[in-house]
Design a protein around this motif. Structure first.
Motif, PDB file in Angstrom:
ATOM      1  N   UNK A 115      -0.601  -2.948  -5.197  1.00 12.68           N
ATOM      2  CA  UNK A 115      -0.012  -3.457  -3.962  1.00 12.68           C
ATOM      3  C   UNK A 115       1.220  -2.633  -3.624  1.00 12.68           C
ATOM      4  N   UNK A 116       2.222  -3.280  -3.118  1.00 13.81           N
ATOM      5  CA  UNK A 116       3.463  -2.566  -2.801  1.00 13.81           C
ATOM      6  C   UNK A 116       4.310  -2.433  -4.056  1.00 13.81           C
ATOM      7  N   UNK A 117       4.439  -1.199  -4.524  1.00 12.10           N
ATOM      8  CA  UNK A 117       5.183  -0.875  -5.737  1.00 12.10           C
ATOM      9  C   UNK A 117       6.271   0.126  -5.359  1.00 12.10           C
ATOM     10  N   UNK A 118       7.459  -0.070  -5.879  1.00 14.76           N
ATOM     11  CA  UNK A 118       8.546   0.877  -5.629  1.00 14.76           C
ATOM     12  C   UNK A 118       8.121   2.259  -6.110  1.00 14.76           C
ATOM     13  N   UNK A 119       8.321   3.252  -5.250  1.00 17.97           N
ATOM     14  CA  UNK A 119       7.879   4.604  -5.614  1.00 17.97           C
ATOM     15  C   UNK A 119       8.649   5.644  -4.818  1.00 17.97           C
ATOM     16  N   UNK A 120       8.451   6.881  -5.216  1.00 19.95           N
ATOM     17  CA  UNK A 120       9.069   8.004  -4.526  1.00 19.95           C
ATOM     18  C   UNK A 120       8.651   8.105  -3.069  1.00 19.95           C
ATOM     19  N   UNK A 121       7.419   7.698  -2.771  1.00 16.81           N
ATOM     20  CA  UNK A 121       6.957   7.719  -1.382  1.00 16.81           C
ATOM     21  C   UNK A 121       7.852   6.852  -0.502  1.00 16.81           C
ATOM     22  N   UNK A 122       8.223   5.688  -1.018  1.00 12.89           N
ATOM     23  CA  UNK A 122       9.057   4.773  -0.243  1.00 12.89           C
ATOM     24  C   UNK A 122      10.477   5.305  -0.111  1.00 12.89           C
ATOM     25  N   UNK A 123      10.964   5.946  -1.149  1.00 11.14           N
ATOM     26  CA  UNK A 123      12.299   6.550  -1.080  1.00 11.14           C
ATOM     27  C   UNK A 123      12.327   7.619   0.012  1.00 11.14           C
ATOM     28  N   UNK A 124      11.300   8.477   0.022  1.00 14.33           N
ATOM     29  CA  UNK A 124      11.240   9.530   1.049  1.00 14.33           C
ATOM     30  C   UNK A 124      11.172   8.936   2.448  1.00 14.33           C
ATOM     31  N   UNK A 125      10.384   7.886   2.625  1.00 14.77           N
ATOM     32  CA  UNK A 125      10.274   7.247   3.948  1.00 14.77           C
ATOM     33  C   UNK A 125      11.593   6.623   4.376  1.00 14.77           C
ATOM     34  N   UNK A 126      12.287   5.966   3.435  1.00 14.76           N
ATOM     35  CA  UNK A 126      13.566   5.335   3.770  1.00 14.76           C
ATOM     36  C   UNK A 126      14.603   6.391   4.152  1.00 14.76           C
ATOM     37  N   UNK A 127      14.633   7.471   3.402  1.00 16.30           N
ATOM     38  CA  UNK A 127      15.576   8.551   3.702  1.00 16.30           C
ATOM     39  C   UNK A 127      15.276   9.148   5.074  1.00 16.30           C
ATOM     40  N   UNK A 128      13.986   9.396   5.332  1.00 14.88           N
ATOM     41  CA  UNK A 128      13.591   9.972   6.624  1.00 14.88           C
ATOM     42  C   UNK A 128      13.973   9.042   7.779  1.00 14.88           C
ATOM     43  N   UNK A 132      18.828   2.272   4.296  1.00 21.80           N
ATOM     44  CA  UNK A 132      19.174   2.070   2.876  1.00 21.80           C
ATOM     45  C   UNK A 132      17.985   1.466   2.116  1.00 21.80           C
ATOM     46  N   UNK A 133      17.842   1.843   0.864  1.00 22.20           N
ATOM     47  CA  UNK A 133      16.686   1.415   0.077  1.00 22.20           C
ATOM     48  C   UNK A 133      16.560  -0.104  -0.002  1.00 22.20           C
ATOM     49  N   UNK A 134      17.656  -0.803  -0.227  1.00 20.75           N
ATOM     50  CA  UNK A 134      17.548  -2.266  -0.359  1.00 20.75           C
ATOM     51  C   UNK A 134      17.027  -2.902   0.931  1.00 20.75           C
ATOM     52  N   UNK A 135      17.384  -2.356   2.065  1.00 21.00           N
ATOM     53  CA  UNK A 135      16.877  -2.874   3.347  1.00 21.00           C
ATOM     54  C   UNK A 135      15.417  -2.474   3.517  1.00 21.00           C
ATOM     55  N   UNK A 136      15.098  -1.247   3.147  1.00 22.37           N
ATOM     56  CA  UNK A 136      13.707  -0.775   3.236  1.00 22.37           C
ATOM     57  C   UNK A 136      12.782  -1.678   2.405  1.00 22.37           C
ATOM     58  N   UNK A 137      13.166  -1.927   1.143  1.00 28.71           N
ATOM     59  CA  UNK A 137      12.340  -2.770   0.288  1.00 28.71           C
ATOM     60  C   UNK A 137      12.335  -4.220   0.761  1.00 28.71           C
ATOM     61  N   UNK A 138      13.429  -4.721   1.296  1.00 26.20           N
ATOM     62  CA  UNK A 138      13.457  -6.091   1.825  1.00 26.20           C
ATOM     63  C   UNK A 138      12.497  -6.221   3.006  1.00 26.20           C
ATOM     64  N   UNK A 139      12.446  -5.218   3.849  1.00 27.55           N
ATOM     65  CA  UNK A 139      11.511  -5.246   4.977  1.00 27.55           C
ATOM     66  C   UNK A 139      10.063  -5.208   4.494  1.00 27.55           C
ATOM     67  N   UNK A 150       6.877  -4.782  -5.954  1.00 30.55           N
ATOM     68  CA  UNK A 150       6.694  -4.682  -7.396  1.00 30.55           C
ATOM     69  C   UNK A 150       7.366  -3.467  -8.007  1.00 30.55           C
ATOM     70  N   UNK A 151       7.529  -3.532  -9.295  1.00 32.12           N
ATOM     71  CA  UNK A 151       8.086  -2.427 -10.089  1.00 32.12           C
ATOM     72  C   UNK A 151       6.943  -1.636 -10.716  1.00 32.12           C
ATOM     73  N   UNK A 152       7.147  -0.356 -10.889  1.00 31.50           N
ATOM     74  CA  UNK A 152       6.126   0.490 -11.509  1.00 31.50           C
ATOM     75  C   UNK A 152       5.769  -0.019 -12.904  1.00 31.50           C
ATOM     76  N   UNK A 153       6.729  -0.557 -13.619  1.00 31.18           N
ATOM     77  CA  UNK A 153       6.465  -1.051 -14.977  1.00 31.18           C
ATOM     78  C   UNK A 153       5.468  -2.205 -14.975  1.00 31.18           C
ATOM     79  N   UNK A 154       5.435  -2.976 -13.895  1.00 34.72           N
ATOM     80  CA  UNK A 154       4.473  -4.084 -13.814  1.00 34.72           C
ATOM     81  C   UNK A 154       3.052  -3.548 -13.719  1.00 34.72           C
ATOM     82  N   UNK A 155       2.853  -2.550 -12.889  1.00 35.96           N
ATOM     83  CA  UNK A 155       1.530  -1.912 -12.813  1.00 35.96           C
ATOM     84  C   UNK A 155       1.219  -1.218 -14.129  1.00 35.96           C
TER      85      UNK A 155
END
Length: 167
Positions: A115-128, A132-139, A150-155
């Motif tokens: 599902x939705x897991x924190x990753x580098x793809x999301x970091x790049x999208x938020x930066x672009x 801020x990451x916390x707002x990006x992930x909250x959205x 989710x966290x990568x460790x969960x997967x």
């Protein structure tokens, strides 16, 4: 090459995780043949080729595990979600077929529909986007029933279980 290197180093290959990552998605009419072709080549043919090369070693040694990483979007695609949801759906079909064909050889094949897991793809999208990451992930979390990404460790924990003898 990497499968041969593993066998050369360890004398066997017990686990193959097919996890090619990209998330090319957009409106269908704006998606090019090249985007579809590249996505299918990376995710579907990557898994096919790696599995095809690992399975003979696994059969010879009496078994193994193959874990294909797909996405929940492959089962419930949204609008503007191709080509990634289509290639991941093909990964689910590949998994189901390999499961039935190689279970008699003690080769267990599973998929983890991420599902939705924190990753580098999301970091790049938020930066672009300048978000801020916390707002990006909250959205992003607004679309998740448990209200968080989710966290990568969960997967990773699920993948480790599937790779183990306990599965």
């Amino acid at each position: 090459k990497f499968i041969d290197a593993v066998v050369k180093q360890y004398g066997r290959i017990d686990v193959l995780v097919n996890n090619a990552g990209s998330s090319i998605r957009g409106p269908f009419l704006e998606s090019t043949d090249e985007q579809f072709r590249d996505d299918i080549e990376l995710k579907v043919f990557g898994a096919i080729r790696c599995s095809r090369h690992a399975i003979p070693y696994m059969k010879k040694q009496g078994g193994g595990r193959i874990i294909n990483i797909t996405t929940v979007g492959a089962k419930q695609p949204g609008a503007s979600s191709m080509p990634t949801t289509m290639s991941r759906a093909a990964g689910i079909v590949l998994t189901k077929s390999l499961t039935k064909e190689f279970a008699p050889d003690n080769i267990l094949v599973n998929t983890v529909c991420i599902g939705l897991i924190k990753s580098g793809q999301h970091v790049r999208r938020a930066i672009a986007a300048g978000t801020p990451m916390e707002i990006h992930y909250a959205n992003m979390a607004k679309a998740v029933p448990v209200g968080r990404v989710g966290e990568a460790s969960e997967a990773g924990s699920v993948i480790v279980f599937l790779a183990s003898n306990m599965s």
